[in-house]
Design an enzyme around this catalytic site. Structure first.
Site, PDB file in Angstrom:
ATOM      1  N   TYR A 256     -19.378 -16.231 -91.949  1.00 38.55           N
ATOM      2  CA  TYR A 256     -18.771 -15.122 -91.898  1.00 38.55           C
ATOM      3  C   TYR A 256     -17.465 -14.828 -90.339  1.00 38.55           C
ATOM      4  O   TYR A 256     -18.007 -15.541 -89.785  1.00 38.55           O
ATOM      5  CB  TYR A 256     -19.470 -13.831 -91.776  1.00 38.55           C
ATOM      6  CG  TYR A 256     -19.139 -12.515 -91.405  1.00 38.55           C
ATOM      7  CD1 TYR A 256     -18.945 -11.616 -93.312  1.00 38.55           C
ATOM      8  CD2 TYR A 256     -19.210 -11.900 -90.560  1.00 38.55           C
ATOM      9  CE1 TYR A 256     -18.246 -10.797 -92.951  1.00 38.55           C
ATOM     10  CE2 TYR A 256     -18.890 -10.743 -90.773  1.00 38.55           C
ATOM     11  CZ  TYR A 256     -17.999  -9.677 -91.813  1.00 38.55           C
ATOM     12  OH  TYR A 256     -17.990  -8.909 -91.707  1.00 38.55           O
ATOM     13  N   GLU A 257     -16.409 -14.112 -90.961  1.00 40.56           N
ATOM     14  CA  GLU A 257     -15.149 -14.193 -89.684  1.00 40.56           C
ATOM     15  C   GLU A 257     -15.064 -12.834 -90.618  1.00 40.56           C
ATOM     16  O   GLU A 257     -14.553 -12.303 -91.569  1.00 40.56           O
ATOM     17  CB  GLU A 257     -14.452 -15.477 -90.792  1.00 40.56           C
ATOM     18  CG  GLU A 257     -13.091 -14.606 -89.981  1.00 40.56           C
ATOM     19  CD  GLU A 257     -12.586 -14.753 -88.522  1.00 40.56           C
ATOM     20  OE1 GLU A 257     -13.077 -13.518 -88.163  1.00 40.56           O
ATOM     21  OE2 GLU A 257     -13.356 -15.998 -87.991  1.00 40.56           O
ATOM     22  N   ALA A 258     -15.465 -11.935 -88.941  1.00 42.24           N
ATOM     23  CA  ALA A 258     -15.348 -10.867 -89.656  1.00 42.24           C
ATOM     24  C   ALA A 258     -14.237  -9.953 -89.947  1.00 42.24           C
ATOM     25  O   ALA A 258     -13.494  -8.921 -89.824  1.00 42.24           O
ATOM     26  CB  ALA A 258     -15.886  -9.833 -88.328  1.00 42.24           C
TER      27      ALA A 258
END
Length: 421
Positions: A256-258
């Site tokens: 996951y890349e916020a």
């Protein structure tokens, strides 16, 4: 550390050309319903990877005169280049597609303009296109980062990576993309990118010509209702296109890349699919990747319009192998190394960087030594088998080599400071 002295001899075909791996026989798309003759719709203004905004703008001006499209200027880039939204269709399913948020990743843009030609056509595929356009409304943003595209760089004119700017939205381009998603509230989204040609597919050691992902919506990679639809759609793409390019479709990392748009749109309920166009032997200008992207998008839009994607199994998504790196641009195998200390056989892996002269429409490859030793578990776009011939030149990791390669027929291939001559 310097490598031992080496002298190169390679096996050539009888016509004097070196051995170059060609992994994939040409094949037609397996599902005849979605097999369109891409050449019939290929936008002839774009013949390579380098798309200038002025030419794109002129083509959009022509499209604007066609009644089937609604064209508006969504906004402007930092350097005041126009960013456009093109909309077609009357269906209730809202679909948003954007390309070239990284300026040096143009394959999605190329495929978009081929799609524009397809949807504007009047031919034997009218029933197919009508089904899509009656059920979907398609919103395209071609070339979100025109300033980066102008100089063929990833980041925008501020030096910002737009795809890491969702949270703060300090760039004009990020605000435009986020604002359109909020206004449209699309059910589906397609995030178009290009990836490094050195990515391979785990288990196949072939280039990841296409990589797919239903991006996670949180750190736990939860399967939200929106992400589930994206996963099923992605699974369908894989099941069809793995037959056309076996071993060449991978899955991007699920971390996951916020700060990224795809992850956040997934979180916000837009079922988002990432499509990354990668390498393919002989496809330096990404024209085969362009065709594949065109085919994949048509397949996916048809699946959405008919809701056939819902019949896929979630397990089929997890069958998509992850991307890996087991690939060189050039691999010289079975070199006999003779020095004062010992005699042994080694392989040499080389990768190139591309030097681009946009003004004169020129580019060249500069090779450096990436690895040396037992590379038997690796593959490459071009494989030379030295067949045990002795080598005598001085090399080190990271060096731009100067090599003279001679085959048993006396044919010579020369690399001067990393440049093939």
């Amino acid at each position: 550390m310097r490598l031992p002295c080496l002298f190169l001899f390679l096996i050539y075909f009888k016509h004097g050309t070196y051995v170059s791996c060609r992994f994939y026989p040409s094949s037609q798309l397996m599902n005849s319903e979605i097999h369109m003759e891409h050449d019939a719709y290929r936008e002839s203004l774009f013949t390579n990877r380098f798309i200038k905004h002025q030419i794109l703008k002129s083509k959009i001006g022509h499209i604007q005169s066609q009644a089937c499209f609604k064209v508006r200027q969504l906004g402007s880039s930092v350097q005041q280049r126009e960013i456009y939204q093109l909309t077609i269709g009357t269906g209730k399913i809202q679909v948003m597609l954007w390309s070239q948020m990284h300026g040096d990743e143009p394959t999605g843009t190329l495929a978009f303009f081929d799609l524009f030609n397809f949807f504007a056509a009047d031919d034997q595929h009218n029933a197919f296109r009508k089904r899509i356009l009656d059920n979907c409304t398609l919103h395209f943003i071609p070339m979100l980062n025109p300033d980066g595209a102008e100089v063929h760089q990833r980041r925008n004119a501020q030096g910002i990576d737009i795809n890491r700017d969702f949270l703060k939205q300090q760039s004009t381009e990020a605000r435009l993309l986020a604002g359109l998603q909020q206004n449209i509230q699309p059910e589906f989204g397609f995030n178009m990118h290009d990836q490094d040609t050195l990515w391979s597919v785990s288990g196949s050691k072939k280039p990841a010509t296409i990589s797919l992902l239903a991006p996670p919506a949180d750190d736990e990679a939860s399967i939200t209702p929106g992400r589930l639809k994206a996963m099923l759609l992605t699974a369908g793409i894989y099941q069809v296109f793995k037959k056309q390019i076996p071993g060449c479709i991978g899955r991007w990392s699920e971390e996951y890349e916020a700060r990224a748009f795809g992850d956040n749109f997934q979180r916000l309920g837009t079922s988002t699919v990432l499509i990354e166009a990668g390498g393919y032997p002989g496809d330096f200008e990404k024209q085969y990747a362009r065709k594949l992207t065109f085919d994949i998008l048509l397949y996916a839009l048809n699946q959405i319009s008919t809701q056939q994607y819902a019949k896929q199994q979630l397990s089929q998504y997890h069958q998509i192998p992850f991307n890996h790196k087991e690939l060189f641009h050039l691999l010289i195998k079975n070199c006999q190394i003779n020095n004062d200390d010992s005699n042994f056989t080694a392989d040499i892996g080389l990768n190139y960087t591309e030097i681009i002269d946009l003004e004169h429409h020129k580019h060249k490859k500069i090779y450096t030594v990436a690895d040396f030793g037992d590379l038997s578990t690796w593959n490459a776009y071009d494989v030379f088998d030295a067949d045990g011939w002795a080598m005598a030149t001085s090399l080190s990791i990271g060096e731009k080599p100067t090599l003279k390669i001679v085959d048993t027929q006396g044919n010579i291939l020369v690399m001067d400071q990393g440049v093939m001559v």
